[in-house]
Scaffold this active site. Structure first.
Site, PDB file in Angstrom:
ATOM      1  N   TYR A  96       1.878  26.250  15.618  1.00  0.00           N
ATOM      2  CA  TYR A  96       0.829  25.845  16.543  1.00  0.00           C
ATOM      3  C   TYR A  96      -0.547  25.977  15.905  1.00  0.00           C
ATOM      4  O   TYR A  96      -1.384  25.063  15.986  1.00  0.00           O
ATOM      5  CB  TYR A  96       0.921  26.697  17.808  1.00  0.00           C
ATOM      6  CG  TYR A  96      -0.065  26.322  18.884  1.00  0.00           C
ATOM      7  CD1 TYR A  96       0.123  25.186  19.655  1.00  0.00           C
ATOM      8  CD2 TYR A  96      -1.187  27.118  19.144  1.00  0.00           C
ATOM      9  CE1 TYR A  96      -0.781  24.837  20.655  1.00  0.00           C
ATOM     10  CE2 TYR A  96      -2.089  26.780  20.133  1.00  0.00           C
ATOM     11  CZ  TYR A  96      -1.884  25.639  20.887  1.00  0.00           C
ATOM     12  OH  TYR A  96      -2.782  25.300  21.874  1.00  0.00           O
TER      13      TYR A  96
ATOM     14  N   LYS B 202      -3.062  22.756  15.156  1.00  0.00           N
ATOM     15  CA  LYS B 202      -4.381  22.598  15.778  1.00  0.00           C
ATOM     16  C   LYS B 202      -5.494  22.524  14.735  1.00  0.00           C
ATOM     17  O   LYS B 202      -6.499  21.823  14.927  1.00  0.00           O
ATOM     18  CB  LYS B 202      -4.636  23.719  16.781  1.00  0.00           C
ATOM     19  CG  LYS B 202      -3.731  23.662  18.008  1.00  0.00           C
ATOM     20  CD  LYS B 202      -3.872  22.348  18.769  1.00  0.00           C
ATOM     21  CE  LYS B 202      -3.058  22.342  20.056  1.00  0.00           C
ATOM     22  NZ  LYS B 202      -3.203  21.087  20.820  1.00  0.00           N
TER      23      LYS B 202
END
Length: 257
Positions: free
Chosen positions: A155, A159
């Site tokens: 994650y 991002k």
């Protein structure tokens, strides 16, 4: 109303507890027609918008599949003739630690959080350019793009990549008057990713957490509504000269970095 006669395309808009659903409602309340693109409760969210007097359609969408992206964009244009705003909100958390992470898990998180944003931007920006619309693209990033945490390796990486994609798209689309920015939420608000265990099995829509009113303005947890104002601003005429920016919304926690 800021978005009268405009069309907002919201990926992951059918997440019943997430930023996507709140964005769909907020855009509609400001006059936009809304395309609720994907999410297990997309039909229910579109119904909710229409029940408030707004215009909305729900379209199925896996943002990692280019054919589905194009079909969703074509459906939106058939219904509303244009797309003015793309909110690339769809994302997955994919909690994994280094030695537990499989290549397939990593690929899936990157596909949804990065490739999906690219595919949707390509398809929607083409419509904007062809119709000479000075559109707005907003990506939903995270403070985890700048912070590393154990258990969410994929994650965090995805991002960070999304932030670079945001700035690259801003440069590519600058000649057409299309702005591309991102919001980077923090502060622990319940979203479709970290509150998915609370989603009812029947896909009904629970009450969204209320916006904070009487609580101290920063010494509190965030709600989804703390993020939505920034999304609306970046989609508005007031932000016409802002592009390639990552707007952090975390109650000032960024100051500790």
């Amino acid at each position: 109303m800021r978005f009268e006669n405009r069309v907002a395309f919201v990926t992951g808009g059918g997440g019943p507890l997430g930023i996507g659903r709140a964005a769909c409602l907020a855009f509609a309340r400001e006059g936009a027609a809304v395309v609720v693109a994907g999410g297990r409760s997309a039909d229910a969210v579109a119904d909710e918008v229409r029940a408030e007097g707004g215009k909305a359609i729900a379209v199925p969408l896996d943002v990692t599949v280019s054919e589905q992206v194009q079909a969703a964009v074509d459906t939106a244009v058939d219904a509303f003739k244009r797309i003015d705003i793309l909110f690339n909100n769809a994302g997955i958390l994919g909690p994994q630690k280094l030695f537990e992470l499989t290549p397939e898990q990593f690929d899936r998180v990157m596909a949804v959080n990065v490739k999906g944003g690219l595919l949707c931007a390509q398809a929607v920006a083409k419509v904007m350019v062809e119709q000479e619309i000075r559109g707005r693209i907003i990506n939903n990033s995270s403070i985890y793009a700048e912070e590393s945490h154990i258990g969410v390796l994929s994650y965090c990486v995805s991002k960070a990549a999304l932030n670079r994609l945001t700035r690259s798209l801003a440069l590519e689309l600058r000649p057409y008057g299309i702005t591309v920015n991102a919001v980077a939420p923090g502060g622990g608000a319940p979203t479709g990713m970290n509150a998915s265990q609370n989603i009812p099995e029947d896909n009904s829509l629970p009450d969204l957490p209320a916006a904070a009113v009487d609580a101290p303005p920063l010494e509190r947890g965030a709600t989804v509504w703390d993020y939505i104002g920034a999304v609306l601003f970046l989609a508005s005429d007031e932000a016409a000269y802002i592009s390639g920016d990552i707007l952090t919304i975390d109650g000032g926690a960024v100051s500790r970095r």
